[in-house]
Design a protein around this motif. Structure first.
Motif, PDB file in Angstrom:
ATOM      1  N   THR A 161       0.833  -1.203   0.000  1.00 19.56           N
ATOM      2  CA  THR A 161       0.000   0.000   0.000  1.00 19.56           C
ATOM      3  C   THR A 161       0.866   1.250   0.000  1.00 19.56           C
ATOM      4  OG1 THR A 161      -1.788  -1.129   1.190  1.00 19.56           O
ATOM      5  CG2 THR A 161      -1.780   1.278   1.248  1.00 19.56           C
ATOM      6  N   GLY A 162       1.866   1.272   0.871  1.00 21.05           N
ATOM      7  CA  GLY A 162       2.758   2.427   0.921  1.00 21.05           C
ATOM      8  C   GLY A 162       3.494   2.649  -0.390  1.00 21.05           C
ATOM      9  N   LEU A 163       3.950   1.564  -1.012  1.00 22.43           N
ATOM     10  CA  LEU A 163       4.673   1.687  -2.283  1.00 22.43           C
ATOM     11  C   LEU A 163       3.746   2.112  -3.421  1.00 22.43           C
ATOM     12  CD1 LEU A 163       6.942  -1.471  -1.927  1.00 22.43           C
ATOM     13  CD2 LEU A 163       7.725   0.906  -2.010  1.00 22.43           C
ATOM     14  N   PHE A 164       2.547   1.528  -3.469  1.00 25.21           N
ATOM     15  CA  PHE A 164       1.589   1.918  -4.513  1.00 25.21           C
ATOM     16  C   PHE A 164       1.243   3.401  -4.394  1.00 25.21           C
ATOM     17  CE2 PHE A 164      -0.135  -2.664  -4.746  1.00 25.21           C
ATOM     18  CZ  PHE A 164       0.616  -2.945  -5.876  1.00 25.21           C
ATOM     19  N   LEU A 165       1.034   3.864  -3.176  1.00 23.62           N
ATOM     20  CA  LEU A 165       0.655   5.257  -2.982  1.00 23.62           C
ATOM     21  C   LEU A 165       1.805   6.196  -3.322  1.00 23.62           C
ATOM     22  CD1 LEU A 165      -1.388   5.028   0.352  1.00 23.62           C
ATOM     23  CD2 LEU A 165      -2.279   5.340  -1.960  1.00 23.62           C
TER      24      LEU A 165
ATOM     25  N   ASN B  49       4.651   5.350  -5.348  1.00 31.53           N
ATOM     26  CA  ASN B  49       5.245   5.151  -6.673  1.00 31.53           C
ATOM     27  C   ASN B  49       4.245   4.801  -7.770  1.00 31.53           C
ATOM     28  OD1 ASN B  49       7.702   5.467  -5.322  1.00 31.53           O
ATOM     29  ND2 ASN B  49       7.902   3.266  -4.961  1.00 31.53           N
ATOM     30  N   GLY B  50       2.982   4.563  -7.403  1.00 34.53           N
ATOM     31  CA  GLY B  50       2.000   4.127  -8.389  1.00 34.53           C
ATOM     32  C   GLY B  50       2.110   2.631  -8.640  1.00 34.53           C
ATOM     33  N   TYR B  51       1.136   2.111  -9.378  1.00 32.76           N
ATOM     34  CA  TYR B  51       1.126   0.666  -9.653  1.00 32.76           C
ATOM     35  C   TYR B  51       2.319   0.262 -10.507  1.00 32.76           C
ATOM     36  CZ  TYR B  51      -0.390  -3.887 -11.350  1.00 32.76           C
ATOM     37  OH  TYR B  51      -0.440  -5.223 -11.663  1.00 32.76           O
ATOM     38  N   GLN B  52       2.535   0.958 -11.592  1.00 37.49           N
ATOM     39  CA  GLN B  52       3.617   0.615 -12.507  1.00 37.49           C
ATOM     40  C   GLN B  52       4.994   0.779 -11.863  1.00 37.49           C
ATOM     41  OE1 GLN B  52       2.527  -1.315 -14.872  1.00 37.49           O
ATOM     42  NE2 GLN B  52       3.275  -0.168 -16.647  1.00 37.49           N
ATOM     43  N   GLY B  53       5.104   1.732 -10.954  1.00 35.64           N
ATOM     44  CA  GLY B  53       6.389   2.008 -10.344  1.00 35.64           C
ATOM     45  C   GLY B  53       6.726   1.139  -9.149  1.00 35.64           C
ATOM     46  N   THR B  54       5.898   0.159  -8.870  1.00 34.66           N
ATOM     47  CA  THR B  54       6.107  -0.728  -7.720  1.00 34.66           C
ATOM     48  C   THR B  54       6.394  -2.142  -8.202  1.00 34.66           C
ATOM     49  OG1 THR B  54       4.643   0.580  -6.298  1.00 34.66           O
ATOM     50  CG2 THR B  54       5.038  -1.713  -5.659  1.00 34.66           C
TER      51      THR B  54
ATOM     52  N   PHE C 220      -2.873  -5.674  -5.667  1.00 31.52           N
ATOM     53  CA  PHE C 220      -3.508  -4.363  -5.822  1.00 31.52           C
ATOM     54  C   PHE C 220      -5.010  -4.460  -5.568  1.00 31.52           C
ATOM     55  CE2 PHE C 220      -5.608  -1.145  -8.467  1.00 31.52           C
ATOM     56  CZ  PHE C 220      -4.963   0.009  -8.051  1.00 31.52           C
ATOM     57  N   ARG C 221      -5.627  -5.470  -6.172  1.00 32.41           N
ATOM     58  CA  ARG C 221      -7.080  -5.641  -6.026  1.00 32.41           C
ATOM     59  C   ARG C 221      -7.459  -5.861  -4.564  1.00 32.41           C
ATOM     60  NH1 ARG C 221     -11.184  -9.334  -5.740  1.00 32.41           N
ATOM     61  NH2 ARG C 221     -13.022  -8.884  -7.036  1.00 32.41           N
ATOM     62  N   ASP C 222      -6.719  -6.713  -3.861  1.00 29.14           N
ATOM     63  CA  ASP C 222      -7.053  -7.015  -2.472  1.00 29.14           C
ATOM     64  C   ASP C 222      -6.889  -5.798  -1.575  1.00 29.14           C
ATOM     65  OD1 ASP C 222      -7.562  -9.554  -3.319  1.00 29.14           O
ATOM     66  OD2 ASP C 222      -5.962 -10.532  -2.191  1.00 29.14           O
ATOM     67  N   ILE C 223      -5.908  -4.968  -1.871  1.00 25.66           N
ATOM     68  CA  ILE C 223      -5.715  -3.743  -1.090  1.00 25.66           C
ATOM     69  C   ILE C 223      -6.879  -2.780  -1.302  1.00 25.66           C
ATOM     70  CG2 ILE C 223      -4.326  -1.639  -0.948  1.00 25.66           C
ATOM     71  CD1 ILE C 223      -1.857  -3.460  -1.427  1.00 25.66           C
TER      72      ILE C 223
ATOM     73  N   LEU D  46      -8.825   8.656   1.091  1.00 24.67           N
ATOM     74  CA  LEU D  46      -8.697   9.548  -0.056  1.00 24.67           C
ATOM     75  C   LEU D  46      -7.488   9.177  -0.917  1.00 24.67           C
ATOM     76  CD1 LEU D  46      -9.514  12.893   1.766  1.00 24.67           C
ATOM     77  CD2 LEU D  46     -11.012  11.642   0.204  1.00 24.67           C
ATOM     78  N   GLN D  47      -6.397   8.783  -0.277  1.00 29.22           N
ATOM     79  CA  GLN D  47      -5.205   8.362  -1.027  1.00 29.22           C
ATOM     80  C   GLN D  47      -5.511   7.149  -1.898  1.00 29.22           C
ATOM     81  OE1 GLN D  47      -2.483   7.672   2.169  1.00 29.22           O
ATOM     82  NE2 GLN D  47      -1.974   9.827   2.440  1.00 29.22           N
ATOM     83  N   LEU D  48      -6.207   6.180  -1.323  1.00 31.17           N
ATOM     84  CA  LEU D  48      -6.548   4.973  -2.084  1.00 31.17           C
ATOM     85  C   LEU D  48      -7.524   5.291  -3.214  1.00 31.17           C
ATOM     86  CD1 LEU D  48      -6.858   2.346   0.794  1.00 31.17           C
ATOM     87  CD2 LEU D  48      -5.099   2.425  -0.978  1.00 31.17           C
ATOM     88  N   ARG D  49      -8.423   6.211  -2.960  1.00 34.32           N
ATOM     89  CA  ARG D  49      -9.376   6.593  -4.001  1.00 34.32           C
ATOM     90  C   ARG D  49      -8.651   7.250  -5.174  1.00 34.32           C
ATOM     91  NH1 ARG D  49     -15.391   9.027  -3.668  1.00 34.32           N
ATOM     92  NH2 ARG D  49     -15.536   7.335  -2.174  1.00 34.32           N
ATOM     93  N   ARG D  50      -7.694   8.141  -4.876  1.00 38.54           N
ATOM     94  CA  ARG D  50      -6.924   8.777  -5.948  1.00 38.54           C
ATOM     95  C   ARG D  50      -6.110   7.746  -6.722  1.00 38.54           C
ATOM     96  NH1 ARG D  50      -6.186  12.914  -1.995  1.00 38.54           N
ATOM     97  NH2 ARG D  50      -4.141  12.064  -1.429  1.00 38.54           N
ATOM     98  N   LEU D  51      -5.533   6.791  -5.986  1.00 38.96           N
ATOM     99  CA  LEU D  51      -4.761   5.729  -6.635  1.00 38.96           C
ATOM    100  C   LEU D  51      -5.646   4.924  -7.574  1.00 38.96           C
ATOM    101  CD1 LEU D  51      -2.221   3.902  -6.926  1.00 38.96           C
ATOM    102  CD2 LEU D  51      -3.048   2.655  -4.903  1.00 38.96           C
ATOM    103  N   LEU D  52      -6.832   4.552  -7.112  1.00 37.64           N
ATOM    104  CA  LEU D  52      -7.732   3.753  -7.943  1.00 37.64           C
ATOM    105  C   LEU D  52      -8.187   4.527  -9.173  1.00 37.64           C
ATOM    106  CD1 LEU D  52      -9.397   1.251  -8.525  1.00 37.64           C
ATOM    107  CD2 LEU D  52     -11.145   2.119  -6.953  1.00 37.64           C
ATOM    108  N   ILE D  53      -8.495   5.796  -9.000  1.00 35.66           N
ATOM    109  CA  ILE D  53      -8.910   6.616 -10.144  1.00 35.66           C
ATOM    110  C   ILE D  53      -7.794   6.670 -11.182  1.00 35.66           C
ATOM    111  CG2 ILE D  53      -9.459   8.979 -10.862  1.00 35.66           C
ATOM    112  CD1 ILE D  53     -10.973   9.268  -8.188  1.00 35.66           C
ATOM    113  N   ALA D  54      -6.552   6.800 -10.708  1.00 38.76           N
ATOM    114  CA  ALA D  54      -5.413   6.854 -11.622  1.00 38.76           C
ATOM    115  C   ALA D  54      -5.240   5.550 -12.395  1.00 38.76           C
ATOM    116  CB  ALA D  54      -4.136   7.171 -10.851  1.00 38.76           C
ATOM    117  N   GLU D  55      -5.625   4.429 -11.783  1.00 39.55           N
ATOM    118  CA  GLU D  55      -5.428   3.117 -12.401  1.00 39.55           C
ATOM    119  C   GLU D  55      -6.724   2.509 -12.937  1.00 39.55           C
ATOM    120  OE1 GLU D  55      -2.577   1.984 -12.989  1.00 39.55           O
ATOM    121  OE2 GLU D  55      -1.298   3.185 -11.681  1.00 39.55           O
TER     122      GLU D  55
END
Length: 213
Positions: A27-31, A33-38, A65-68, A113-122
């Protein structure tokens, strides 16, 4: 037999702790660096487990990613139960205000909110995950409001022709300003409890002005 009974809970406990450590690290890395950057190597290193352990718990990075993301919706059911209780209220203004304050406090949380922004980006990469998240969180909450407001209308406490629309009005009268700003300003936009309560109270005031009988 006794030895197995004594050690099994310890094994299960270690397994659960490792899984939790993997999810927290990812979760920390996804937030950050993003999905691709992790990478899964980075996840394993940060979680202090082997890469084999990561893949034992999660088939691949997509499942992780999905489970998080979907794990963040686990407590929505608790809130919808609170919404359902409102249908029996004897003090609509007071209880609706309390519900609104709880609602905004739950949603306007930094990690949510961080997770929501991450999901919107992906969302383009994971449309099924985005749909599932919507159905399990915002959609489920709106459905709960819809059912509750219909019951309140049946009791003569609200005047509603379109319960789903009224539910959306209620949600966005409360959330729209802090949510919209947080999506663009990121973690630098923090609200005090008093500010969140003000959004909730004013949203309820406007909603009741429009819909109370």
């Amino acid at each position: 037999m006794t030895d197995v009974a004594q050690t099994t809970p310890q094994v299960e406990g270690r397994s659960a702790r490792k899984r939790r450590a993997i999810m927290e690290a990812a979760t920390g890395l996804f937030l950050r660096n993003g999905y691709q950057g992790t990478s899964m190597d980075e996840v394993a290193a940060l979680a202090a487990v082997s890469k084999q352990t990561v893949y034992k718990n999660f088939t691949d990075k997509e499942q992780l990613f999905r489970d998080i993301i979907l794990g963040a919706t686990d407590r929505v059911g608790e809130f919808t139960e609170v919404v359902a209780q409102l249908a029996g209220t004897e003090d609509l203004e007071e209880d609706l205000g309390e519900l609104a304050r709880r609602y905004i406090t739950v949603v306007i949380q930094p990690r949510t909110l961080q997770l929501r922004r991450l999901l919107i980006a992906e969302a383009g990469r994971f449309p099924a995950v985005a749909r599932d998240y919507y159905q399990r969180a915002p959609g489920r909450t709106i459905d709960a409001f819809t059912d509750c407001f219909q019951k309140l209308a049946d009791r003569g406490l609200l005047r509603i022709d379109d319960p789903p629309l009224a539910a959306s009005h209620f949600a966005w009268l409360i959330l729209s300003q802090p949510m919209d700003k947080a999506m663009f300003f990121g973690d630098e936009q923090q609200y005090t409890p008093a500010e969140l309560q003000h959004f909730a109270d004013e949203g309820v005031r406007v909603f009741l002005a429009a819909y109370r009988t």
